[in-house]
Design a protein around this motif. Structure first.
Motif, PDB file in Angstrom:
ATOM      1  N   HIS A  21      54.721  58.242  52.014  1.00 27.02           N
ATOM      2  CA  HIS A  21      54.674  58.374  50.595  1.00 27.02           C
ATOM      3  C   HIS A  21      53.339  58.255  50.108  1.00 27.02           C
ATOM      4  N   MET A  22      52.279  58.176  50.939  1.00 27.47           N
ATOM      5  CA  MET A  22      50.953  57.870  50.477  1.00 27.47           C
ATOM      6  C   MET A  22      50.350  58.703  49.576  1.00 27.47           C
ATOM      7  N   ASP A  23      50.503  60.159  49.231  1.00 26.08           N
ATOM      8  CA  ASP A  23      50.113  60.701  48.131  1.00 26.08           C
ATOM      9  C   ASP A  23      50.607  60.114  46.558  1.00 26.08           C
ATOM     10  N   TRP A  24      51.857  59.841  46.752  1.00 28.45           N
ATOM     11  CA  TRP A  24      52.543  59.384  45.735  1.00 28.45           C
ATOM     12  C   TRP A  24      51.914  57.892  45.291  1.00 28.45           C
ATOM     13  N   VAL A  25      51.586  57.140  46.480  1.00 27.16           N
ATOM     14  CA  VAL A  25      51.087  55.853  46.222  1.00 27.16           C
ATOM     15  C   VAL A  25      49.584  55.808  45.988  1.00 27.16           C
ATOM     16  N   LEU A  26      48.645  56.838  46.279  1.00 29.44           N
ATOM     17  CA  LEU A  26      47.285  56.745  45.929  1.00 29.44           C
ATOM     18  C   LEU A  26      47.152  57.376  44.450  1.00 29.44           C
ATOM     19  N   SER A  27      48.086  58.366  44.135  1.00 30.64           N
ATOM     20  CA  SER A  27      47.988  58.869  42.811  1.00 30.64           C
ATOM     21  C   SER A  27      48.318  57.994  41.489  1.00 30.64           C
ATOM     22  N   HIS A  28      49.545  57.202  41.900  1.00 32.06           N
ATOM     23  CA  HIS A  28      50.179  56.184  41.078  1.00 32.06           C
ATOM     24  C   HIS A  28      49.170  54.914  41.094  1.00 32.06           C
ATOM     25  N   LEU A  29      48.403  54.503  42.197  1.00 33.15           N
ATOM     26  CA  LEU A  29      47.472  53.408  42.054  1.00 33.15           C
ATOM     27  C   LEU A  29      46.360  53.692  41.106  1.00 33.15           C
ATOM     28  N   GLU A  30      45.898  54.993  41.163  1.00 33.82           N
ATOM     29  CA  GLU A  30      44.696  55.329  40.375  1.00 33.82           C
ATOM     30  C   GLU A  30      45.211  55.308  38.921  1.00 33.82           C
ATOM     31  N   LYS A  31      46.329  56.014  38.733  1.00 29.25           N
ATOM     32  CA  LYS A  31      46.819  55.830  37.179  1.00 29.25           C
ATOM     33  C   LYS A  31      46.797  54.448  36.674  1.00 29.25           C
ATOM     34  N   ARG A  32      47.337  53.676  37.565  1.00 23.81           N
ATOM     35  CA  ARG A  32      47.573  52.116  36.904  1.00 23.81           C
ATOM     36  C   ARG A  32      46.093  51.453  36.770  1.00 23.81           C
ATOM     37  N   LYS A  33      45.146  51.737  37.882  1.00 18.97           N
ATOM     38  CA  LYS A  33      43.977  51.349  37.742  1.00 18.97           C
ATOM     39  C   LYS A  33      43.130  51.946  36.609  1.00 18.97           C
ATOM     40  N   ASN A  34      43.536  53.145  36.082  1.00 19.13           N
ATOM     41  CA  ASN A  34      42.856  53.481  35.170  1.00 19.13           C
ATOM     42  C   ASN A  34      43.366  52.944  33.560  1.00 19.13           C
ATOM     43  N   GLN A  35      44.589  52.686  33.714  1.00 21.00           N
ATOM     44  CA  GLN A  35      45.222  52.156  32.613  1.00 21.00           C
ATOM     45  C   GLN A  35      44.865  50.692  32.434  1.00 21.00           C
ATOM     46  N   ILE A  36      44.464  49.899  33.291  1.00 24.80           N
ATOM     47  CA  ILE A  36      44.130  48.552  33.201  1.00 24.80           C
ATOM     48  C   ILE A  36      42.712  48.633  32.814  1.00 24.80           C
ATOM     49  N   LYS A  37      41.989  49.520  33.063  1.00 25.02           N
ATOM     50  CA  LYS A  37      40.519  49.743  32.658  1.00 25.02           C
ATOM     51  C   LYS A  37      40.245  50.154  31.169  1.00 25.02           C
ATOM     52  N   SER A  38      41.133  50.917  30.677  1.00 26.88           N
ATOM     53  CA  SER A  38      41.346  51.501  29.511  1.00 26.88           C
ATOM     54  C   SER A  38      42.079  50.646  28.246  1.00 26.88           C
ATOM     55  N   ASN A  39      42.942  49.886  28.926  1.00 23.53           N
ATOM     56  CA  ASN A  39      43.789  48.628  28.135  1.00 23.53           C
ATOM     57  C   ASN A  39      43.726  47.533  28.883  1.00 23.53           C
ATOM     58  N   PRO A  40      42.487  46.734  28.801  1.00 23.12           N
ATOM     59  CA  PRO A  40      42.386  45.478  29.669  1.00 23.12           C
ATOM     60  C   PRO A  40      43.303  44.285  29.005  1.00 23.12           C
ATOM     61  N   GLU A  41      43.766  43.388  29.794  1.00 23.98           N
ATOM     62  CA  GLU A  41      44.722  42.109  29.088  1.00 23.98           C
ATOM     63  C   GLU A  41      43.897  41.428  28.117  1.00 23.98           C
ATOM     64  N   PRO A  42      44.504  40.916  27.049  1.00 21.20           N
ATOM     65  CA  PRO A  42      43.575  40.036  26.090  1.00 21.20           C
ATOM     66  C   PRO A  42      43.275  38.871  26.572  1.00 21.20           C
ATOM     67  N   SER A  43      42.080  38.360  26.307  1.00 21.84           N
ATOM     68  CA  SER A  43      41.585  37.082  26.820  1.00 21.84           C
ATOM     69  C   SER A  43      42.466  36.032  25.954  1.00 21.84           C
ATOM     70  N   LYS A  44      42.352  34.783  26.571  1.00 22.99           N
ATOM     71  CA  LYS A  44      43.209  33.679  25.815  1.00 22.99           C
ATOM     72  C   LYS A  44      42.732  33.390  24.567  1.00 22.99           C
ATOM     73  N   ASP A  45      41.552  33.661  24.268  1.00 30.68           N
ATOM     74  CA  ASP A  45      40.965  33.347  22.778  1.00 30.68           C
ATOM     75  C   ASP A  45      41.635  34.588  21.747  1.00 30.68           C
ATOM     76  N   GLU A  46      41.646  35.751  22.407  1.00 24.48           N
ATOM     77  CA  GLU A  46      42.508  37.050  21.478  1.00 24.48           C
ATOM     78  C   GLU A  46      43.869  36.551  21.398  1.00 24.48           C
ATOM     79  N   ILE A  47      44.462  36.341  22.404  1.00 29.51           N
ATOM     80  CA  ILE A  47      46.075  35.713  22.430  1.00 29.51           C
ATOM     81  C   ILE A  47      46.147  34.587  21.360  1.00 29.51           C
ATOM     82  N   ASN A  48      45.304  33.622  21.325  1.00 24.32           N
ATOM     83  CA  ASN A  48      45.543  32.698  20.219  1.00 24.32           C
ATOM     84  C   ASN A  48      45.175  33.076  18.965  1.00 24.32           C
TER      85      ASN A  48
END
Length: 94
Positions: A58-85
């Motif tokens: 299932h490597m094709d599926w894994v690589l494509s979905h890993l890439e999508k998830r990494k792009n999501q992380i870059k474009s929508n980073p988790e908020p910092s603790k200060d931002e959460i507060n």
């Protein structure tokens, strides 16, 4: 075999963090986590060779979905603790 195994494996030149969760199930499944890691759910007693063959098949599926998830992380980073507060304080005022 333990309930959860974690290891890094190199597939086609790509190093991946893989977590294997064993449970009472009949089939293998793949998931990409929030942290862009590969999660394999497997029946208790499934050998590493079987799991690695499953991931490889299932490597094709894994690589494509890993890439999508990494792009999501870059474009929508988790908020910092200060931002959460700040957001919590704002929510309390509303």
């Amino acid at each position: 075999m333990t309930k959860n195994d974690r290891y890094a494996k190199i597939f086609w030149g790509e190093k991946m963090k893989i977590t294997v969760k064993y449970s009472k199930r009949k089939t293998l499944s793949l998931e990409i986590t929030r942290d862009a890691e590969v999660l394999v759910r497997a029946p208790v007693g499934t050998g590493n060779k079987r799991i690695e063959a499953f991931v490889t098949s299932h490597m094709d599926w894994v690589l494509s979905h890993l890439e999508k998830r990494k792009n999501q992380i870059k474009s929508n980073p988790e908020p910092s603790k200060d931002e959460i507060n700040e957001l919590k304080a704002l929510a309390k005022r509303v």
